[in-house]
Design an enzyme around this catalytic site. Structure first.
Site, short mmCIF file in Angstrom:
data_model
loop_
_atom_site.label_atom_id
_atom_site.label_comp_id
_atom_site.label_asym_id
_atom_site.label_seq_id
_atom_site.Cartn_x
_atom_site.Cartn_y
_atom_site.Cartn_z
N ASP A 152 0.82 -1.21 0.00
CA ASP A 152 0.00 0.00 0.00
C ASP A 152 0.85 1.26 0.00
O ASP A 152 0.44 2.29 -0.55
CB ASP A 152 -0.93 0.00 1.21
CG ASP A 152 -2.18 -0.82 0.96
OD1 ASP A 152 -2.15 -1.68 0.06
OD2 ASP A 152 -3.18 -0.62 1.67
N GLU A 154 -6.94 4.22 -0.38
CA GLU A 154 -6.45 4.59 0.94
C GLU A 154 -5.64 5.87 0.80
O GLU A 154 -4.73 5.94 -0.04
CB GLU A 154 -5.59 3.46 1.48
CG GLU A 154 -5.07 3.66 2.88
CD GLU A 154 -4.33 2.43 3.37
OE1 GLU A 154 -4.98 1.39 3.55
OE2 GLU A 154 -3.10 2.51 3.55
N SER A 191 -5.34 5.69 5.67
CA SER A 191 -4.34 4.71 6.06
C SER A 191 -4.35 4.48 7.56
O SER A 191 -4.72 5.36 8.35
CB SER A 191 -2.96 5.20 5.62
OG SER A 191 -1.94 4.45 6.21
N CYS A 197 5.43 -2.35 7.91
CA CYS A 197 5.85 -1.04 8.42
C CYS A 197 5.59 -0.92 9.91
O CYS A 197 4.59 -1.39 10.44
CB CYS A 197 5.16 0.06 7.63
SG CYS A 197 5.66 0.12 5.91
N CYS A 204 1.54 -8.11 4.77
CA CYS A 204 1.07 -6.74 4.56
C CYS A 204 -0.45 -6.65 4.33
O CYS A 204 -1.15 -7.64 4.31
CB CYS A 204 1.85 -6.11 3.42
SG CYS A 204 3.55 -5.77 3.92
N ASP A 205 -0.88 -5.43 4.11
CA ASP A 205 -2.24 -4.97 4.38
C ASP A 205 -3.38 -5.89 3.94
O ASP A 205 -4.11 -6.41 4.77
CB ASP A 205 -2.44 -3.60 3.73
CG ASP A 205 -1.62 -2.52 4.41
OD1 ASP A 205 -0.68 -2.88 5.13
OD2 ASP A 205 -1.91 -1.33 4.21
N LYS A 206 -3.58 -6.07 2.63
CA LYS A 206 -4.76 -6.81 2.18
C LYS A 206 -4.54 -8.31 2.17
O LYS A 206 -5.49 -9.07 2.00
CB LYS A 206 -5.19 -6.33 0.78
CG LYS A 206 -5.39 -4.83 0.69
CD LYS A 206 -6.29 -4.29 1.80
CE LYS A 206 -6.33 -2.77 1.80
NZ LYS A 206 -5.07 -2.14 2.18
#
Length: 574
Positions: free
Chosen positions: A79, A444, A470, A194, A120-122
């Site tokens: 992202d 985002e 975010s 992150c 990570c995110d998704k």
């Protein structure tokens, strides 16, 4: 008969066995359980670049436990790299692709169990959706968080959100381009998700709170040897979970979902977690609505303030006991369901081993950061079906804010106005047509919120959007506003200069009157006036491919932005 025996047992399966032997299997392995290992390694995403080593450790654990591992991939979008351009339209879309592709692989090849390696995110919610959809014995082990970076000027620790804010500071003349360049070299020191309480780390912590990940899943750093040991342990554990017949939906229940939400509120996690938990609940057939999440937040104190809301990082949380400590502290007030199953036993068994709260990184129940949760669900005439704000990262003076609307039909126009100095203290920036269907993909937006923070305007400007913000966002930034503008939601009827009131403690976002009015109308009158207005026309995106298909099928954010099974019979922007 086990699932894999459907593929490998009997004389009719001789061709199947021959293909398996082509992989190098031994005849002795044919009678053992076949276990999938989903590894989204790629060389584009810092949170995934190291996953080959973790996958190897998982496979070692599976073999130690008597299984035969089979590794296969999943895609992953970073992202941070997709932020603030067309690429971000594809990030949320990838969540559905990940869930679907895993379903295809696990179903086509009849594997008995599976270990998921998200980072990570998704990827995390996509794998969670696949896990409860398939309902196989499974264990999650994440890639682990990145270590914090440092600020060259003074050595203080920083996360990626600080660098995004530094861009705004540079644009405002507060730091030089040379200082910005030095910071960009030191912010992200290596592999891992992150370093702050952003979306990836929030979701990996919630996987642990749900009981699908082992203790430490959400917090052990990516570069720590304990992460590799955890991966090996996950491989061993999935064999035990399989032997005991514990499946994903035995672990993901209404009670464990509530535990995860309690942890989310105590951590002050990413607003995106709300979207993803709604989607996972639908896959698991667990009743969960946005209003339910609001009620959980109202009854859960915020115990942590991790970057970007505070100076601590996810690695600090690991040092003082991690998610088990947060759960144990919530449990002291009866806010946790202790009897729920986990992949290795019960939550009660985990909590007996938990460290007590240190009172600093994890505050005790008697002195929380806030008596209610770090996320808040807001309603009102601008958000009849809800919106979400990271309350724990909002300045006290912005908990209630009223000002003139500055309306933008997309992120790019808003960012240009912010960097162009056209946003003033007191404004309410409205970014519309960025919802699940209107975007499409519910982009985002960290750039506009960080730019405002870097310019010092996060103490005087609020943001509203039908898109997403975010997990690294701080300030009064309310996203996921439903119904979205593309389907005629109230944001589509706002005009520049309209008075907008954001009342986070009161749980409301409202249009309170047109600009230039000498007297304020009643809220009822203002709501009626807004309803009479025509909706603005959505931009013509000229979509093709996956985005066109996504727009036609996506549900509202208040329903997790999942895809409709039959887009021909249900309404939507498509």
């Amino acid at each position: 008969m086990t699932r894999s025996q459907e593929m490998k047992t009997g004389i009719s399966r001789a061709p199947h066995r021959s293909l398996l032997y082509a992989l190098g299997l031994l005849p002795e392995e044919m009678d053992r359980p076949f276990v999938g290992v989903v590894n989204p390694f790629n060389e584009l995403v810092p949170g995934h670049v190291h996953l080959r080593g973790l996958a190897d450790a998982v496979k070692e654990g599976i073999r130690m436990g008597g299984g035969v591992p089979f590794e296969f991939p999943a895609i992953a979008v970073c992202d941070g790299l997709a932020m603030n351009h067309e690429g971000m339209r594809y990030s949320l879309v990838s969540r559905e692709n990940i869930a679907d592709s895993i379903e295809i692989m696990l179903s086509a090849h009849r594997l008995d169990a599976v270990v998921f390696i998200p980072s990570c995110d998704k990827v995390v919610p996509g794998m969670l959706m696949a896990a409860v959809r398939m309902n196989l014995p499974c264990v999650f082990v994440s890639g682990g968080p990145m270590m914090p970076g440092f600020r060259p000027a003074d050595g203080s620790r920083v996360g990626l959100s600080d660098l995004f804010e530094a861009v705004g500071a540079c644009a405002a003349g507060k730091i030089t381009e040379a200082e910005l360049a030095a910071l960009e070299m030191s912010t992200c020191p290596g592999c891992g998700s992150c370093s702050g309480m952003y979306t990836a780390n929030t979701m990996n912590c919630l996987v642990e709170a749900l009981g699908l990940g082992l203790p430490g899943n959400g917090t052990v750093p990516a570069v720590d040897a304990n992460r590799k040991r955890l991966a090996r342990r996950a491989g061993l554990q999935v064999m035990d979970t399989l032997a005991r017949g514990v499946r994903a939906r035995d672990v993901v229940t209404r009670e464990s979902m509530e535990n995860a939400l309690r942890v989310d509120m105590a951590l002050g996690g990413s607003t995106n977690s709300v979207l993803h938990l709604l989607a996972v609940a639908q896959e698991a057939e667990v009743p969960l609505a946005l209003a339910d999440i609001g009620r959980v937040s109202a009854g859960t104190p915020q115990l942590c303030k991790l970057n970007p809301a505070g100076p601590d990082f996810i690695t600090d949380l690991d040092r003082v006991g991690g998610i088990a400590t947060v759960l144990a502290e919530l449990g002291r007030r009866g806010l946790v369901h202790r009897s729920v199953k986990t992949v290795e036993g019960t939550l009660e068994e985990r909590l007996r081993k938990a460290q007590p709260a240190d009172g600093k990184v994890v505050r005790v129940m008697e002195s929380p950061w806030s008596p209610d949760g770090g996320l808040a669900v807001l309603f009102g005439n601008l958000a009849p079906e809800g919106g979400v704000v990271k309350k724990g990262a909002v300045r006290p003076e912005m908990m209630v804010h009223e000002g003139p609307a500055r309306v933008f039909d997309g992120e790019e126009a808003a960012v240009a106005a912010i960097f162009g100095g056209k946003i003033q203290a007191g404004d309410v920036v409205v970014v519309r047509f960025e919802g699940p269907a209107g975007g499409p993909g519910m982009r985002e937006m960290l750039t506009p919120t960080s730019a405002l923070a870097g310019m010092g305007l996060d103490a005087s400007v609020a943001l509203l959007t039908d898109g997403r913000f975010s997990g690294a966002t701080r300030g009064s930034a309310t996203g996921h506003i439903c119904p979205e503008a593309a389907v005629g939601g109230p944001l589509s009827k706002l005009r520049d200069g309209d008075r907008v009131r954001v009342d986070i403690p009161g749980g409301r976002i409202d249009f309170v009157g047109a600009g230039g009015q000498d007297t304020r109308p009643s809220l009822e009158t203002a709501t009626a006036e807004l309803a009479r207005r025509p909706a603005a026309t959505p931009p013509d995106r000229r979509l093709a491919g996956v985005l066109a298909r996504y727009q036609a099928a996506v549900r509202p954010a208040s329903q997790g932005a999942v895809l409709r099974l039959d887009c021909r019979t249900e309404g939507g922007a498509g």
